[in-house]
Enzyme design. Structure first.
Site, PDB file in Angstrom:
ATOM      1  N   THR A 164      51.326  73.895  36.762  1.00  0.00           N
ATOM      2  CA  THR A 164      52.179  73.056  37.603  1.00  0.00           C
ATOM      3  C   THR A 164      52.544  73.774  38.902  1.00  0.00           C
ATOM      4  OG1 THR A 164      53.078  71.979  35.631  1.00  0.00           O
ATOM      5  CG2 THR A 164      54.359  71.769  37.662  1.00  0.00           C
ATOM      6  N   ASN A 190      42.980  65.085  31.480  1.00  0.00           N
ATOM      7  CA  ASN A 190      43.553  65.638  30.260  1.00  0.00           C
ATOM      8  C   ASN A 190      43.594  64.625  29.109  1.00  0.00           C
ATOM      9  OD1 ASN A 190      45.424  64.895  32.483  1.00  0.00           O
ATOM     10  ND2 ASN A 190      46.964  64.910  30.855  1.00  0.00           N
ATOM     11  N   HIS A 230      47.717  78.681  29.198  1.00  0.00           N
ATOM     12  CA  HIS A 230      47.906  78.210  27.819  1.00  0.00           C
ATOM     13  C   HIS A 230      46.920  77.116  27.418  1.00  0.00           C
ATOM     14  CE1 HIS A 230      50.322  74.359  28.198  1.00  0.00           C
ATOM     15  NE2 HIS A 230      50.453  74.819  29.426  1.00  0.00           N
ATOM     16  N   CYS A 242      52.906  65.065  28.053  1.00  0.00           N
ATOM     17  CA  CYS A 242      53.963  64.982  29.050  1.00  0.00           C
ATOM     18  C   CYS A 242      54.553  63.584  29.125  1.00  0.00           C
ATOM     19  CB  CYS A 242      53.430  65.383  30.410  1.00  0.00           C
ATOM     20  SG  CYS A 242      52.478  66.884  30.317  1.00  0.00           S
TER      21      CYS A 242
END
Ligand SMILES: *Cc1c(COP(=O)(O)O)cnc(C)c1O
Length: 390
Positions: free
Chosen positions: A72, A151, A201, A325
């Site tokens: 981000t 994603n 990650h 998210c």
């Protein structure tokens, strides 16, 4: 209960090799890499090695690699740098299926800074409408930011082809390659992007570390103003432990690319084909070819994704409804909406995202669990009658 983890697009397990690489730098070697003594220099040397390893993964020069705190931050700093570089230009372009790190930032810039934003649409397979993209380029365009891989669906955008067109016009081009890294080859040389984001990650490194690649010669204005770290491009004492872990993870990711393309792809295809065969009224979201090898987004008509996930969870299976998210809101994902996936199947869509840690036995466990779960949910569904959607 044994966990079957198929939510690797949300986050990944830290590889044992990565943990081993980091351990000494948690304890014994805590020196500040900017210090003038040999003790600090040991950390600096190890960070240098990590920078080289990350550069190798994307075929960059180590000097083009800037460590950040996450994907981000990389996305945000790329966008702010680009718009600061050309303050007179008031038009920016992205797609309508980006991760919130880009999507919400572009919406904010539109709302609060007067930017004209083009959200380039995708088609029903999730492929970018290149016509709209190229026609929207203008002298007023400061930046184009497009993700390498989605994603939620895993759909790939033709980044090299796009970058060439955009560079011809002298417009800055950023790509969010967080999901592409470690799953498909990335070459910043041949793809010709100006800036590229990665996140630790998502590739078996710890959370809280990311990378922004900045092509040599691209003017960059830092997001974090502070010390001279990262050659003045990102102030703040380096997260040395995580950076060292990310370096190892990048090395492993590069070595594992062939495994992704064969073993992981075969597992994903097996899961996909078995589900399509055994469960009626279900369909894959996104283009079947131009797609990451590890991702399966699949919609089951007349049931709710959240309910499927809860029932899978009781079997020890971790999957996701669209994006981690956006979980918690009841709207179907903005990605599936943008693809005009019919409401009845968008609501019943879930995502399996695999890694090289997954096995064939795990896929069989998912298949065996999911078939009765869908049957049970449909038996209760007002939208399902006599083996059909109503
Ligand atoms: C996870 C993700 C991000 C955000 O990365 P963080 O390190 O979690 O901030 C950005 N873009 C995409 C496509 C992602 O999947």
């Amino acid at each position: 209960m044994k966990i079957v983890y198929t939510d690797n697009n949300a986050t990944t397990r830290v590889a044992d090799e990565v943990i081993q690489e980091m351990l000494p730098y948690f304890g014994e070697f805590y020196g500040n890499p900017s210090s003038m003594h040999t003790f600090g220099d040991q950390t600096a040397k190890k960070i240098k090695e990590a920078r080289q390893r990350v550069a190798d993964l994307i075929h960059a020069d180590p000097e083009e690699v800037v460590f950040t705190s996450c994907g981000t931050e990389s996305d945000n700093s790329a966008v702010y740098s680009a718009i600061n570089a050309c303050p007179d230009k008031k038009h920016i372009i992205t797609s309508n299926v980006e991760h919130p790190a880009i999507n919400n930032l572009f919406k904010l810039l539109k709302r609060t800074r007067g930017y004209r934003v083009t959200f380039v649409p995708v088609d029903k397979k999730g492929l970018l409408n290149l016509d709209v993209l190229y026609k929207s380029l203008s002298d007023d365009t400061a930046l184009v930011s497009l993700m390498w891989a989605n994603n939620e669906t895993g759909v790939l955008f033709p980044i090299a082809e796009i970058a060439q067109k955009i560079r011809e016009k002298g417009i800055l081009f950023h790509t969010d390659a967080v999901q592409a890294a470690g799953k498909v080859p990335i070459d910043v040389r041949t793809s010709g992007v100006d800036m590229l984001s990665l996140s630790g990650h998502k590739i078996h490194a710890p959370k809280g570390v990311g990378v922004l690649y900045i092509r040599k010669g691209v003017k960059f204005s830092p997001f974090f103003i502070g010390g001279h770290q990262e050659k003045g491009r990102r102030g703040g004492t380096e997260n040395s432990v995580s950076i060292i872990g990310l370096g190892k993870a990048a090395e492993l990711a590069k070595a594992h690319l062939p495994v992704m393309d064969t073993q992981v792809r075969a597992l994903r295809d097996y899961l996909q084909n078995q589900l399509l065969e055994k469960i009626p009224s279900c369909s894959v979201n996104g283009d079947l070819e131009k797609r990451l090898p590890n991702t399966l987004s699949i919609g089951f008509d007349a049931v709710e994704g959240e309910s499927i996930l809860l029932m899978l969870d009781r079997e020890g299976i971790c999957a996701s409804s669209g994006s981690a998210c956006t979980s918690g809101s009841l709207d179907p994902s903005h990605v599936l909406m943008a693809m005009e996936v019919p409401f009845k199947s968008a609501h019943g869509s879930i995502r399996f995202s695999l890694s090289h840690y997954n096995t064939r036995e795990e896929m069989d466990h998912i298949i065996a669990a999911l078939v009765p779960v869908i049957e049970r949910l449909r038996a209760m569904s007002p939208f399902w009658k006599d083996g059909k959607v109503v």
